[in-house]
Design a protein around this motif. Structure first.
Motif, PDB file in Angstrom:
ATOM      1  N   LEU A 154       8.293   9.522   3.452  1.00 26.73           N
ATOM      2  CA  LEU A 154       7.805   9.242   4.807  1.00 26.73           C
ATOM      3  C   LEU A 154       8.820   8.462   5.627  1.00 26.73           C
ATOM      4  CD1 LEU A 154       5.498   9.345   6.862  1.00 26.73           C
ATOM      5  CD2 LEU A 154       4.561   7.266   5.816  1.00 26.73           C
ATOM      6  N   TRP A 155       9.522   7.500   5.002  1.00 28.11           N
ATOM      7  CA  TRP A 155      10.462   6.673   5.753  1.00 28.11           C
ATOM      8  C   TRP A 155      11.628   7.499   6.268  1.00 28.11           C
ATOM      9  CZ3 TRP A 155      10.769   2.614   8.497  1.00 28.11           C
ATOM     10  CH2 TRP A 155      11.974   1.970   8.741  1.00 28.11           C
ATOM     11  N   ARG A 156      12.161   8.421   5.458  1.00 29.05           N
ATOM     12  CA  ARG A 156      13.260   9.251   5.908  1.00 29.05           C
ATOM     13  C   ARG A 156      12.811  10.216   6.999  1.00 29.05           C
ATOM     14  NH1 ARG A 156      14.938  11.013   1.328  1.00 29.05           N
ATOM     15  NH2 ARG A 156      16.855   9.824   1.062  1.00 29.05           N
ATOM     16  N   MET A 158      10.491   9.666   9.184  1.00 29.97           N
ATOM     17  CA  MET A 158      10.291   8.919  10.421  1.00 29.97           C
ATOM     18  C   MET A 158      11.624   8.516  11.063  1.00 29.97           C
ATOM     19  SD  MET A 158       7.078   6.476   9.331  1.00 29.97           S
ATOM     20  CE  MET A 158       7.167   5.601  10.878  1.00 29.97           C
ATOM     21  N   ARG A 159      12.613   8.149  10.247  1.00 30.90           N
ATOM     22  CA  ARG A 159      13.902   7.722  10.787  1.00 30.90           C
ATOM     23  C   ARG A 159      14.746   8.896  11.258  1.00 30.90           C
ATOM     24  NH1 ARG A 159      17.370   3.865   7.243  1.00 30.90           N
ATOM     25  NH2 ARG A 159      18.567   4.028   9.171  1.00 30.90           N
TER      26      ARG A 159
END
Length: 426
Positions: A154-156, A158-159
């Motif tokens: 999820l973090w990748r 979103m970024r």
């Protein structure tokens, strides 16, 4: 010969529990439908209860199973590539009617309304999910559905939403394995790297294509012909071909002086005299106040920075150096001033005497000899720049300061063969 290990059988699937749930849920929903019909239907007084149940049971079973039957028919058509909107809509309407009858028929008894309604609705929803999963598996096995992409986190996502979306697309597209010849999907980091290269190429290729278009238009005198050429040629393909032909090694050699630190100035005797065995430096006079003692130059100065350094072997022949004239046939006469001290003419040489050279220059010594012989046969002056030009033309990429070392080795061979200083061809 040892026997190959037996293939493991198919592992147990939790989807098998769905069939048990269908049976229990469908039975409960049919009981609820039958209860509603027996309770709310206007029966004659003389009809016994068992007769009422037997009369409404087939209709209750048909109402509950009709929604799943229509959904199964829609799933079959969707596996063939159709959308099956009619079957799917009909199935949904029947399921809503069945759940509505159960909820409304047992109202205001909340437990029975919620219990029978949830059993009927959850059985239909689980059927839809299970059939959709099986349909995707079948389409993927038939090659009609792309493989699943790796989990990028999820973090990748979103970024870097564009980067991860492109990586997922390339991962599903996959590639053919060179060794096995089979198609395989890309892994996590492999797809990320492929997406990075693809995005970079897409950003760079339009600029190259625009430059190619300008060159094509400038090459055609007729504007109409230029337009035809631009519309016919695949500019993106030309940009890709140009990018594949780039010689990065040659560009790195050309740009190396920009990032190379200058050599430290030589520390000679303060009186301006040379120590025994050391070369005497020749510095150009740039003004009335300039003098050789006031502006010492480094020993490894080159022709590109405007400085001239005499070779240690030519200190005694300085008059010959200063009076020598450049050769008219020098191939590099238009680019650099030829250093007369770097000129010689010799056609004979001994076997390999490159012991004083660096290890990486010893394999280039035969090529330097061949280039020297070619220049001598053509009547050109054998200088550092001429030798470098000829070596590069023959396919050897080398820097100018390394050519100077090869030139010094060739001089040493010539002196060993002739016993005297070589002369410049007239």
């Amino acid at each position: 010969m040892p026997m190959p290990p037996a293939e493991a059988g198919p592992s147990w699937s939790p989807a098998r529990l769905a069939y048990w749930f269908y049976a229990v849920a469908a039975t409960g929903a049919v009981i609820g439908q039958t209860w509603v019909a027996v309770t709310h239907a206007p029966w004659p007084p003389g009809v016994p209860a068992i007769a009422r149940v037997a009369a409404v049971l087939p209709f209750a079973l048909c109402l509950e199973l009709l929604a799943m039957t229509l959904s199964a028919m829609a799933d079959q058509r969707m596996r063939l590539g159709e959308r099956a909107y009619g079957f799917r809509t009909f199935s949904t309407v029947v399921a809503m009617v069945a759940v509505g009858i159960l909820v409304a028929g047992h109202w205001p008894h909340l437990y029975w309304s919620a219990g029978f309604g949830v059993l009927s609705g959850s059985a239909y929803a689980l059927w839809l999910l299970h059939s959709a999963a099986r349909r995707r598996d079948a389409l993927r096995a038939a090659g009609k559905l792309a493989d699943t992409a790796p989990d990028y986190g999820l973090w990748r996502r979103m970024r870097h939403p564009v980067w991860t979306a492109r990586a997922a697309e390339l991962a599903r597209e996959g590639r053919v394995d060179v060794d096995s010849g089979r198609w395989r999907p890309l892994g996590l980091f492999e797809s990320l790297r492929a997406a990075e290269l693809a995005i970079r190429a897409e950003q760079r290729r339009p600029a190259i294509a625009n430059a190619v278009e300008e060159v094509i238009r400038a090459d055609q005198r007729d504007p109409g012909m230029a337009e035809i050429a631009v519309r016919t040629l695949d500019l993106d393909r030309l940009a890709g071909e140009l990018a594949a032909l780039v010689n990065y090694g040659a560009w790195a050699d050309r740009l190396a002086p920009a990032i190379t630190a200058p050599a430290p100035a030589s520390t000679g005797p303060p009186s301006g005299q040379s120590a025994p065995g050391e070369p005497t430096e020749l510095t150009p006079i740039t003004g009335g106040d300039a003098s050789p003692a006031a502006s010492p130059e480094p020993e490894n100065a080159s022709d590109h920075d405007g400085r001239r350094v005499a070779d240690p072997e030519t200190v005694a022949d300085r008059d010959d150096v200063l009076s020598a004239e450049p050769d008219r046939n020098d191939v590099d006469a238009n680019n650099d001033e030829t250093d007369p001290d770097d000129e010689y003419d010799d056609v004979g040489h001994e076997p390999d005497q490159g012991a004083e050279l660096d290890a990486d220059l010893v394999p280039l010594l035969p090529a330097a000899r061949a280039a020297r012989d070619e220049l001598a046969r053509e009547g050109h002056t054998v200088s550092r720049d001429a030798l470098a030009h000829r070596l590069r033309r023959n396919g050897h990429s080398i820097r100018n300061n390394r050519v100077s070392e090869l030139l010094a080795a060739l001089r040493q061979e010539t002196r060993s063969a002739n016993g005297s200083r070589p002369t410049t061809p007239v």
